[in-house]
Design a protein around this motif. Structure first.
Motif, PDB file in Angstrom:
ATOM      1  N   ALA A  77       0.807  -1.245  -0.092  1.00 35.62           N
ATOM      2  CA  ALA A  77      -0.120   0.055  -0.080  1.00 35.62           C
ATOM      3  C   ALA A  77       0.952   1.142   0.105  1.00 35.62           C
ATOM      4  O   ALA A  77       0.470   2.125  -0.672  1.00 35.62           O
ATOM      5  CB  ALA A  77      -0.948  -0.181   1.330  1.00 35.62           C
ATOM      6  N   LEU A  78       2.186   1.203   0.674  1.00 39.28           N
ATOM      7  CA  LEU A  78       2.854   2.334   0.727  1.00 39.28           C
ATOM      8  C   LEU A  78       3.599   2.538  -0.382  1.00 39.28           C
ATOM      9  O   LEU A  78       3.945   3.645  -0.853  1.00 39.28           O
ATOM     10  CB  LEU A  78       3.789   2.165   2.178  1.00 39.28           C
ATOM     11  N   ARG A  79       4.151   1.251  -0.946  1.00 38.82           N
ATOM     12  CA  ARG A  79       5.037   1.504  -2.120  1.00 38.82           C
ATOM     13  C   ARG A  79       4.235   1.814  -3.387  1.00 38.82           C
ATOM     14  O   ARG A  79       4.667   2.770  -4.085  1.00 38.82           O
ATOM     15  CB  ARG A  79       5.610   0.022  -2.468  1.00 38.82           C
ATOM     16  N   TYR A  80       3.024   1.381  -3.590  1.00 34.37           N
ATOM     17  CA  TYR A  80       2.457   1.869  -4.690  1.00 34.37           C
ATOM     18  C   TYR A  80       1.213   2.896  -4.742  1.00 34.37           C
ATOM     19  O   TYR A  80       0.454   3.165  -5.831  1.00 34.37           O
ATOM     20  CB  TYR A  80       1.483   0.368  -5.163  1.00 34.37           C
ATOM     21  N   MET A 113      -6.619  -7.857   1.450  1.00 35.24           N
ATOM     22  CA  MET A 113      -6.284  -9.133   2.000  1.00 35.24           C
ATOM     23  C   MET A 113      -7.274 -10.226   1.605  1.00 35.24           C
ATOM     24  O   MET A 113      -8.310 -10.041   1.286  1.00 35.24           O
ATOM     25  CB  MET A 113      -5.701  -8.796   3.457  1.00 35.24           C
ATOM     26  N   GLU A 114      -6.554 -11.390   1.938  1.00 38.50           N
ATOM     27  CA  GLU A 114      -7.563 -12.672   1.793  1.00 38.50           C
ATOM     28  C   GLU A 114      -8.520 -12.343   2.909  1.00 38.50           C
ATOM     29  O   GLU A 114      -8.439 -11.759   3.904  1.00 38.50           O
ATOM     30  CB  GLU A 114      -6.613 -13.818   2.000  1.00 38.50           C
ATOM     31  N   THR A 124      -4.088   2.973   6.963  1.00 35.06           N
ATOM     32  CA  THR A 124      -5.174   2.948   7.582  1.00 35.06           C
ATOM     33  C   THR A 124      -5.944   1.652   7.123  1.00 35.06           C
ATOM     34  O   THR A 124      -5.781   1.078   5.889  1.00 35.06           O
ATOM     35  CB  THR A 124      -6.139   4.220   7.534  1.00 35.06           C
ATOM     36  N   THR A 125      -7.015   1.131   7.900  1.00 33.84           N
ATOM     37  CA  THR A 125      -7.618  -0.343   7.615  1.00 33.84           C
ATOM     38  C   THR A 125      -9.140  -0.177   7.799  1.00 33.84           C
ATOM     39  O   THR A 125      -9.573   0.482   8.513  1.00 33.84           O
ATOM     40  CB  THR A 125      -7.061  -1.441   8.289  1.00 33.84           C
ATOM     41  N   SER A 162      -5.109   0.678   3.247  1.00 32.37           N
ATOM     42  CA  SER A 162      -4.957   1.697   2.612  1.00 32.37           C
ATOM     43  C   SER A 162      -3.801   2.787   2.950  1.00 32.37           C
ATOM     44  O   SER A 162      -3.445   3.007   4.137  1.00 32.37           O
ATOM     45  CB  SER A 162      -6.262   2.844   2.508  1.00 32.37           C
ATOM     46  N   PRO A 163      -3.085   3.471   2.001  1.00 28.57           N
ATOM     47  CA  PRO A 163      -2.115   4.599   2.282  1.00 28.57           C
ATOM     48  C   PRO A 163      -2.987   5.773   2.922  1.00 28.57           C
ATOM     49  O   PRO A 163      -3.933   6.098   2.287  1.00 28.57           O
ATOM     50  CB  PRO A 163      -1.405   4.584   0.952  1.00 28.57           C
TER      51      PRO A 163
END
Length: 235
Positions: free
Chosen positions: A182-185, A191-192, A213-214, A228-229
């Motif tokens: 999330a941070l990289r892209y 998630m599963e 955040t989730t 999510s970033p």
């Protein structure tokens, strides 16, 4: 080095997943063989499937350590004074496990408002179930029993065969990878699908990770955590 692992579970998928995880390979890198399959008793309780998975893996001295972690540890803690709630919870778990043919060793202690119950034995698969569903059901009922015998709210942490501790480590690893993506892209990562207890674990674990955040999305059987970033929410 070619290595074979034999695992049991309530379903072929459960046993296969456990074997693949131990070997550290994906299904397309291994040969899976169903060794035996029993029907089980009432409502399928006690059903056992045994599979053998063979794959080429790298030799690692860490494998034996991982096995020790999975089947439980030798950590001991006397905890707070035994309460009526703890006695009731332990008695209920013992009765349920005895009813499905499991007679393992049971340890328990209470620390603050949490009752820890650990069950170890050679054949605990039928008390764990597919993705831990049976274990979660037993834990839920044990919480109800414990709170009937306590004036203050208590929480029961039940682990059978080291499954919960092992699963927690897996989920934390999945959460770390999802947060990194999330941070990289800079975009949401799904998630599963997980059960409510596992989703809560992810939410709690990733609260400590800066920049993400989730939240959860989907219907219950397919409900999953979305990582999510934070930056994407502010744009």
């Amino acid at each position: 080095m070619e290595k074979s692992v034999v695992k049991t579970g309530k379903t072929v998928e459960e046993a296969k997943a456990a074997a693949l995880e131990e070997l550290g390979v994906s299904e397309d890198q291994a040969v899976v063989e169903v060794v035996s399959e029993s029907e089980g008793g009432f409502l399928g309780i006690g059903k056992q499937v045994e599979v053998k998975v063979t794959a080429n893996v790298e030799d690692s001295s860490e494998e034996s350590e991982e096995e020790v972690v999975y089947y439980g540890d030798d950590e001991s803690y006397e905890g707070d004074e035994v309460s009526e709630a703890e006695d009731a919870a332990v008695a209920f778990v013992a009765e349920v496990l005895s009813g499905i043919g499991i007679h393992g060793n049971m340890d328990s202690y209470r620390e603050d408002d949490t009752i820890y119950i650990s069950v170890s034995g050679g054949d605990c698969g039928s008390a764990i179930g597919r993705h831990g569903e049976t274990l979660e059901a037993i834990t839920y009922m044990t919480n109800l029993i414990a709170n009937k015998h306590s004036e203050d709210r208590v929480h029961v942490h039940l682990d059978v065969g080291g499954y919960r501790r092992h699963r927690e480590r897996i989920i934390e690893g999945l959460a770390d990878r999802a947060a990194s993506k999330a941070l990289r892209y800079g975009k949401d990562v799904a998630m599963e699908p997980m059960n409510p207890a596992e989703r809560r674990m992810v939410h709690s674990y990733l609260q400590k990770v800066e920049g993400v955040t989730t939240h959860s999305e989907g219907e219950e059987s397919n409900r999953r955590v979305i990582v999510s970033p934070v930056a994407s929410e502010q744009e």
